[in-house]
Design a protein around this motif. Structure first.
Motif, mmCIF file in Angstrom:
data_model
loop_
_atom_site.group_PDB
_atom_site.id
_atom_site.type_symbol
_atom_site.label_atom_id
_atom_site.label_comp_id
_atom_site.label_asym_id
_atom_site.label_seq_id
_atom_site.Cartn_x
_atom_site.Cartn_y
_atom_site.Cartn_z
ATOM 1 N N VAL A 104 0.846 -1.188 0.000
ATOM 2 C CA VAL A 104 0.000 0.000 0.000
ATOM 3 C C VAL A 104 0.884 1.242 0.000
ATOM 4 O O VAL A 104 1.795 1.372 0.824
ATOM 5 C CB VAL A 104 -0.944 0.025 1.212
ATOM 6 C CG1 VAL A 104 -1.760 1.316 1.228
ATOM 7 C CG2 VAL A 104 -1.869 -1.186 1.190
ATOM 8 N N VAL A 105 0.641 2.144 -0.935
ATOM 9 C CA VAL A 105 1.383 3.403 -0.990
ATOM 10 C C VAL A 105 0.649 4.409 -0.105
ATOM 11 O O VAL A 105 -0.507 4.747 -0.375
ATOM 12 C CB VAL A 105 1.465 3.933 -2.433
ATOM 13 C CG1 VAL A 105 2.244 5.249 -2.460
ATOM 14 C CG2 VAL A 105 2.105 2.910 -3.353
ATOM 15 N N PRO A 106 1.298 4.880 0.976
ATOM 16 C CA PRO A 106 0.614 5.818 1.876
ATOM 17 C C PRO A 106 0.338 7.157 1.197
ATOM 18 O O PRO A 106 1.175 7.683 0.468
ATOM 19 C CB PRO A 106 1.598 5.976 3.040
ATOM 20 C CG PRO A 106 2.933 5.603 2.486
ATOM 21 C CD PRO A 106 2.666 4.582 1.433
ATOM 22 N N MET A 107 -0.862 7.698 1.414
ATOM 23 C CA MET A 107 -1.277 8.962 0.834
ATOM 24 C C MET A 107 -1.766 9.899 1.927
ATOM 25 O O MET A 107 -2.234 9.455 2.985
ATOM 26 C CB MET A 107 -2.395 8.732 -0.194
ATOM 27 C CG MET A 107 -2.029 7.808 -1.340
ATOM 28 S SD MET A 107 -0.680 8.441 -2.358
ATOM 29 C CE MET A 107 -1.520 9.766 -3.211
ATOM 30 N N PRO A 108 -1.660 11.228 1.728
ATOM 31 C CA PRO A 108 -2.111 12.191 2.739
ATOM 32 C C PRO A 108 -3.566 12.005 3.147
ATOM 33 O O PRO A 108 -3.943 12.313 4.285
ATOM 34 C CB PRO A 108 -1.901 13.543 2.045
ATOM 35 C CG PRO A 108 -0.822 13.307 1.050
ATOM 36 C CD PRO A 108 -1.033 11.914 0.569
ATOM 37 N N SER A 109 -4.390 11.509 2.225
ATOM 38 C CA SER A 109 -5.809 11.325 2.541
ATOM 39 C C SER A 109 -6.042 10.212 3.540
ATOM 40 O O SER A 109 -7.113 10.131 4.152
ATOM 41 C CB SER A 109 -6.588 10.993 1.259
ATOM 42 O OG SER A 109 -6.166 9.745 0.724
ATOM 43 N N ASN A 142 -6.407 3.918 1.561
ATOM 44 C CA ASN A 142 -5.498 2.880 1.075
ATOM 45 C C ASN A 142 -5.910 2.362 -0.315
ATOM 46 O O ASN A 142 -6.177 1.179 -0.505
ATOM 47 C CB ASN A 142 -5.449 1.723 2.072
ATOM 48 C CG ASN A 142 -4.881 2.127 3.407
ATOM 49 O OD1 ASN A 142 -4.025 3.016 3.489
ATOM 50 N ND2 ASN A 142 -5.341 1.509 4.476
ATOM 51 N N TYR A 143 -5.971 3.280 -1.268
ATOM 52 C CA TYR A 143 -6.442 2.878 -2.591
ATOM 53 C C TYR A 143 -5.314 2.590 -3.575
ATOM 54 O O TYR A 143 -5.532 1.977 -4.616
ATOM 55 C CB TYR A 143 -7.378 3.936 -3.182
ATOM 56 C CG TYR A 143 -6.751 5.294 -3.392
ATOM 57 C CD1 TYR A 143 -6.155 5.629 -4.597
ATOM 58 C CD2 TYR A 143 -6.765 6.251 -2.375
ATOM 59 C CE1 TYR A 143 -5.577 6.884 -4.791
ATOM 60 C CE2 TYR A 143 -6.194 7.498 -2.557
ATOM 61 C CZ TYR A 143 -5.604 7.806 -3.767
ATOM 62 O OH TYR A 143 -5.042 9.038 -3.948
ATOM 63 N N LEU A 144 -4.093 3.048 -3.259
ATOM 64 C CA LEU A 144 -2.953 2.781 -4.130
ATOM 65 C C LEU A 144 -2.257 1.509 -3.658
ATOM 66 O O LEU A 144 -1.332 1.540 -2.847
ATOM 67 C CB LEU A 144 -1.987 3.957 -4.124
ATOM 68 C CG LEU A 144 -2.311 5.103 -5.089
ATOM 69 C CD1 LEU A 144 -1.351 6.259 -4.893
ATOM 70 C CD2 LEU A 144 -2.257 4.633 -6.531
ATOM 71 N N ARG A 145 -2.756 0.374 -4.194
ATOM 72 C CA ARG A 145 -2.235 -0.923 -3.772
ATOM 73 C C ARG A 145 -1.463 -1.550 -4.944
ATOM 74 O O ARG A 145 -2.030 -1.786 -6.003
ATOM 75 C CB ARG A 145 -3.380 -1.835 -3.334
ATOM 76 C CG ARG A 145 -4.175 -1.268 -2.164
ATOM 77 C CD ARG A 145 -5.383 -2.134 -1.810
ATOM 78 N NE ARG A 145 -6.391 -2.148 -2.873
ATOM 79 C CZ ARG A 145 -7.549 -2.812 -2.792
ATOM 80 N NH1 ARG A 145 -7.829 -3.533 -1.698
ATOM 81 N NH2 ARG A 145 -8.415 -2.778 -3.794
#
Length: 226
Positions: free
Chosen positions: A205-210, A213-216
């Motif tokens: 999972v690519v961590p995002m400021p939001s 966990n949608y960038l897998r």
């Protein structure tokens, strides 16, 4: 208007291999139909020569290619020798893919492949640089449309063909600038509790400021020839 997922329109036309029924010619293969404005022109010659050199790559992907232009079969046949020469191939060998004749622009008009800014000596619009990818079920899967002055990038065409064939068989999508072997993205439709079962090779999972966990990401599956 032709939409992605539609059955690609069938047509019958004269070609350099005789009368060609598009759907029957493809059979169970993937298909690429690509048009060019005119025979014996510089950019078109480079394109068709590139396809000639890439035939082993298309065959490896179970894909048949078909060219199309508004010139005659006689013109196509004569031009094939120039194409083979430019590609550095033996001009006496059989040309490995058909070129369709569309003198009255019926196919070009049907598929919206006409370039209004480029006309022949009679003032009739020429065929644009269109390209369509059709899958073995005859569904329309992807298209490109270029003006006459811009040659296509066939490395990109192979790349998107790989993506289509790969994502048909796995719950993944391919990200920007993806190439075979690069990480892929898990589809948003795959529930979190199904991840271990669907992707035993693991995901990241690519961590995002939001905090969403949608960038897998997951490793690219092996590309299997369809």
């Amino acid at each position: 208007m032709l939409l992605l997922g539609d059955v690609f329109p069938n047509f019958t036309a004269n070609s350099t291999i005789g009368e060609l029924d598009f759907h029957n010619y493809l059979g169970d293969s993937w298909g690429i139909l690509f048009s060019h404005p005119s025979d014996f022109t510089p950019v078109c010659t480079t394109e068709l020569a590139r396809v000639l050199k890439l035939m082993p790559e298309f065959q490896k992907r179970n894909t048949k290619v078909i060219g199309l232009s508004c010139d005659s079969i006689e013109s196509h046949v004569d031009w094939c020798k120039d194409i083979q020469c430019f590609a550095g191939c033996n001009e006496d060998e059989k040309f490995p893919y058909p070129i369709v004749e569309d003198k009255n622009r019926e196919i070009a008009k049907k598929l919206c492949m006409v370039d209004k800014d480029e006309v022949d000596i009679s003032g009739i619009p020429l065929t644009a640089r269109a390209l369509f990818i059709v899958d073995p079920t005859k569904k329309f899967r992807l298209s490109f449309l270029y003006p006459a002055t811009t040659g296509r990038n066939f490395d990109e065409i192979l790349r998107v063909l790989d993506s289509l064939q790969l994502t048909d068989n796995a719950k993944i999508a391919t990200p920007v600038d993806w190439k075979v072997g690069d990480d892929c993205m898990v589809l948003p439709t795959v529930p979190e509790d199904q991840i271990p079962k669907v992707f035993p090779q693991g995901t990241t999972v690519v961590p995002m400021p939001s905090g969403k966990n949608y960038l897998r990401k997951t490793k690219c599956p092996k590309l299997v020839t369809p």
